[in-house]
Motif scaffolding. Structure first.
Motif, PDB file in Angstrom:
ATOM      1  N   ASN A  38       0.873  -1.462   0.375  1.00 28.72           N
ATOM      2  CA  ASN A  38       0.150   0.307   0.302  1.00 28.72           C
ATOM      3  C   ASN A  38       0.802   1.252   0.367  1.00 28.72           C
ATOM      4  OD1 ASN A  38      -2.428  -1.353   0.266  1.00 28.72           O
ATOM      5  ND2 ASN A  38      -2.401  -1.645   1.797  1.00 28.72           N
ATOM      6  N   ALA A  39       1.726   0.846   1.298  1.00 27.69           N
ATOM      7  CA  ALA A  39       2.756   2.357   0.874  1.00 27.69           C
ATOM      8  C   ALA A  39       3.915   2.694  -0.592  1.00 27.69           C
ATOM      9  CB  ALA A  39       3.481   1.756   1.944  1.00 27.69           C
ATOM     10  N   VAL A  40       3.534   1.307  -1.287  1.00 31.26           N
ATOM     11  CA  VAL A  40       4.444   1.587  -2.865  1.00 31.26           C
ATOM     12  C   VAL A  40       3.091   2.739  -3.337  1.00 31.26           C
ATOM     13  CG1 VAL A  40       5.039   0.402  -4.703  1.00 31.26           C
ATOM     14  CG2 VAL A  40       5.598  -0.766  -2.353  1.00 31.26           C
ATOM     15  N   VAL A  41       2.112   1.756  -3.031  1.00 30.09           N
ATOM     16  CA  VAL A  41       1.189   2.450  -4.186  1.00 30.09           C
ATOM     17  C   VAL A  41       0.758   3.808  -3.684  1.00 30.09           C
ATOM     18  CG1 VAL A  41      -1.468   2.630  -4.649  1.00 30.09           C
ATOM     19  CG2 VAL A  41      -0.422   0.062  -4.727  1.00 30.09           C
ATOM     20  N   SER A  42       0.803   4.190  -2.453  1.00 30.96           N
ATOM     21  CA  SER A  42       0.563   5.528  -2.101  1.00 30.96           C
ATOM     22  C   SER A  42       1.599   6.778  -2.665  1.00 30.96           C
ATOM     23  CB  SER A  42       0.489   5.628  -0.618  1.00 30.96           C
ATOM     24  OG  SER A  42      -0.036   7.047   0.016  1.00 30.96           O
ATOM     25  N   ALA A  43       2.870   5.763  -2.188  1.00 34.12           N
ATOM     26  CA  ALA A  43       4.440   6.597  -2.565  1.00 34.12           C
ATOM     27  C   ALA A  43       3.812   6.884  -3.825  1.00 34.12           C
ATOM     28  CB  ALA A  43       5.613   6.054  -2.051  1.00 34.12           C
ATOM     29  N   ASN A  44       3.514   6.337  -4.595  1.00 31.91           N
ATOM     30  CA  ASN A  44       3.833   6.313  -6.353  1.00 31.91           C
ATOM     31  C   ASN A  44       2.732   7.563  -6.307  1.00 31.91           C
ATOM     32  OD1 ASN A  44       2.893   4.907  -9.619  1.00 31.91           O
ATOM     33  ND2 ASN A  44       4.355   4.705  -9.419  1.00 31.91           N
TER      34      ASN A  44
END
Length: 740
Positions: A38-44
């Motif tokens: 989720n953090a990867v998606v949010s950061a992206n």
């Protein structure tokens, strides 16, 4: 007594302990994996919005730059609204020069041109051509026909300035009708390099090895060829309301992303299976050991501050799970606060830069709101700007590593803050340039007290740096104003004060108010010193040193800005170059090889007038000695010097000629003229005229003789010949010179 029951308890609970431990580890791993995903998606997503904002901001800045130029630049407006001037070629050259300045002011701009509908002509920074001969004819015609409906920025396209050119540039284009009252008369077109946009996006992408970004035009084609996407997976897609382009972002390593998802589901299945197995084992164990287990679960429930439905399942250690979740949450909150603090620092710097360059002007209410968001004080009676400039910054950069430079700059900030706090003055300081620190002082006192306190703070800072550090600083200080909308004016004043650093010197405070009261000299009045200095140097006369001293003294007393000092020193180098080029080839070669590069390096690194003076003097003394050695090796050097001295003594003799010199020195006139030209660097006739005219200038200044008598005194038999020669040499008639 045996302890069979204790052993049985241990044996019965060991499997449960291992199972519960495995489940907890599995759940924690799954949680971390899912949170990371989720953090990867949010950061992206944050990355994608940032890329879109940066691209739109740069394009908007380019648009505003060009439209403001057309709105306020009279030369550009006249191109559309006025008829061709009498001197149309120079006029159109000036307009092309304005376009070139616009292009230079923004590195993203590839080219700018103006299209005038009335005569279907196109003016670029390089040429003026009819539309039919222009390489971008098709685009102009399309834009003129669809401009009111067209999107602001075009899709990626190829631009050629000249039809059938071998090369073309890939650009995106902004086209707009010129603002009223000349709105229907033409179109301004600005082409932005696709390479610049690609570089901008790639710089943001290169800071992270995880995400990539790609821009798609309204025609569903890439603005530029995407790079380093690998086997990436797209996660976000945005459409810019400003350009209409689509932005696709995602992660570069899709294989790793899919592998993480696969591992997640495998572990999730294993966890469920283990959970069921543990539940069955606990039910079996509880039948024989119900009370001890019930007691333990009761204690766990009583210690939990947030009961969960998981407590209904006897196989889950809820307390450890919650404890692990809180630890993870604490780490994430700490990281988030750190990111917010770093973002605030960056926002402060960009805000101050926008305020000082005039791109952002805040009225009172806006000022309070923005200062509150930056956690700065918004209350003030007067404000002032000071610019701290590190002296000899090139040496500073060579002497210290980047890490040491950052540390020293931090020390300067800290000491300034400490000194300002002693006077209850708020300050906002940012390094807007690598060698310049901009300080905004906010005071609560009246104008006079504010000026005095700020002056004391700046002088104390200069003294502290001189005593404690191995370099020095110079400060330019503006006046104090009581209006936040005037910040950019204050910054301009501080910059103007620093412009006088070259004549005032390093390691001091320069106040704009004091410099504004000083009467500045006029640079053109120093040109005759340059001419005489260069002439005497070429002739090998010591008088050049006196002219050199007078010239630099006049520069210091004239209080010229740095740009004017630079112009004067550069003009001195050019005068000397022209004079030396009159000498023979060996003198010219030595000058070009040894002397001229050293002078240009001195000019390039100019810090103060005093330093430049001594450096230039050393070079000229070296050149003088070199030229003297060359002259002494020449066979006829002494003879030609005697001829020159004879001319300077007998210039008033109207019969002075080559024939006269031939009789005087017993040498063929033509050969004597050749040797004189080789040695002195000028023809005999020109040198005689020069000596006569220089002496005539002195007579016109010091004596009240008529023009005819003055001509006779210096050897002219015809006053008209004298007047023509004087005007050609000095640019004015003898009468006009006397009136000066």
């Amino acid at each position: 007594m045996t302890r069979q029951w204790l052993k049985r308890q241990i044996i019965s609970y060991l499997p449960v302990f291992f199972l519960l431990t495995f489940v907890l580890l599995t759940v924690m791993f799954l949680s971390i994996a899912q949170l990371s995903k989720n953090a990867v998606v949010s950061a992206n997503g944050v990355f994608a919005r940032h890329v879109q904002q940066v691209v739109d901001y740069n394009l908007k800045t380019t648009e505003r730059l060009v439209l403001n130029a057309v709105l306020y630049n009279e030369k550009l407006k006249q191109y559309f609204s006025a008829d061709d001037k009498e001197d149309k070629y120079y006029w159109k050259y000036e307009i092309s020069n304005e376009l070139a300045k616009l292009k230079v002011s923004n590195s993203m701009i590839d080219s700018i041109y103006l299209y005038r509908i009335s005569d279907e002509s196109v003016l670029t920074e390089n040429m003026l051509t009819p539309l039919v001969n222009f390489g971008d004819q098709a685009f102009i015609q399309e834009m003129v026909s669809s401009l009111p409906k067209a999107q602001k920025w075009s899709n990626a396209r190829l631009y050629q300035e000249i039809k059938h050119a071998e090369t073309s540039n890939k650009v995106v284009t902004f086209a707009s009708r010129v603002t009223p009252p000349s709105g229907e008369l033409g179109v301004i077109v600005v082409n932005v390099k696709v390479k610049a946009i690609e570089q901008l996006v790639n710089e943001m992408s290169s800071s992270s090895d995880v995400s990539y970004a790609n821009l798609i035009g309204a025609d569903d084609r890439n603005i530029y060829d995407p790079q380093n996407t690998g086997d990436g997976k797209q996660l976000h897609q945005f459409i810019s309301t400003y350009t209409g382009w689509e932005l696709h972002t995602g992660i570069k390593n899709n294989t790793l992303y899919q592998f993480g998802s696969w591992v997640y589901y495998v572990f999730f299945g294993i966890g469920i299976a283990v959970l069921l197995l543990g539940t069955l084992w606990i039910i079996y164990t509880a039948r024989s050991n119900y009370k001890p287990i019930q007691s333990i679960l009761g204690r766990i429930t009583s210690l939990s501050s947030k009961p969960s439905s998981l407590f209904q399942d006897q196989s889950v250690d809820e307390f450890k799970f919650i404890e692990g979740a809180f630890e993870d949450l604490f780490e994430r909150v700490t990281e988030y606060e750190k990111e917010q603090e770093e973002g605030l620092i960056s926002k402060k710097r960009h805000m101050l830069k926008d305020l000082t360059d005039g791109s952002l002007i805040l009225q009172e209410e806006e000022w309070k709101k923005e200062m509150s968001s930056l956690r700065l004080s918004s209350e003030f009676t007067n404000m002032c700007i000071a610019i701290v400039e590190v002296d000899r910054y090139a040496e500073f950069g060579q002497s210290y590593s980047n890490r040491d430079q950052y540390l020293l700059k931090f020390i300067i900030n800290s000491v300034l803050k400490e000194i300002a706090d002693q006077y209850q003055i708020e300050m906002w300081a940012e390094w807007l340039e690598s060698h310049r620190l901009c300080i905004l002082f906010l005071t609560q006192t009246d104008l006079e007290q504010s000026d005095n306190n700020i002056s004391v703070i700046c002088n104390r800072m200069v003294d502290w740096v001189q005593k404690n550090l191995e370099f020095s600083i110079t400060l330019g200080v503006s006046q104090c104003y009581a209006d936040s909308a005037q910040i950019y004016h204050l910054y301009e004043q501080a910059q103007m004060a620093l412009n006088y650093k070259s004549v005032k010197g390093n390691n001091q405070v320069i106040n704009y108010a004091h410099m504004n009261e000083i009467q500045q000299g006029e640079a053109y009045k120093l040109f005759h010193y340059l001419r005489s200095l260069s002439y005497y140097f070429r002739m090998g006369e010591d008088r050049w040193k006196d002219e050199f001293e007078i010239f630099f003294q006049q520069v210091l007393e004239g209080m010229y800005a740095k740009s004017e000092v630079y112009y004067l020193i550069n003009d001195l180098i050019n005068h000397l170059y022209r004079e030396v080029m009159e000498l023979s080839d060996e003198f010219q070669a030595n000058w070009k090889r040894d002397i001229l590069p050293r002078m240009n390096n001195i000019l390039k690194g100019m810090e103060t007038v005093e330093e430049t003076k001594f450096q230039m003097l050393d070079v000229l003394l070296y050149a003088e000695q070199l030229f003297l050695e060359l002259r002494n090796t020449r066979k006829h050097h002494a003879l030609m010097q005697n001829v020159r001295i004879y001319i300077e003594e007998q210039y008033s003799n109207p019969d002075l000629s080559l024939k006269h010199l031939e009789d005087e020195f017993g040498m063929n006139g033509k050969y004597l003229s050749f040797l004189f030209r080789e040695e002195i660097g000028v023809k005999f006739v020109d040198y005689l005229s020069q000596v006569r005219l220089e002496n005539a200038k002195v007579l016109l200044t010091e004596r009240q003789l008529s023009v005819q008598d003055t001509a006779s005194q210096v050897g002219y038999t015809n006053s008209m010949t004298f007047i023509r020669g004087f005007k050609k040499y000095f640019g004015m008639t003898p009468g006009d010179y006397r009136k000066m």
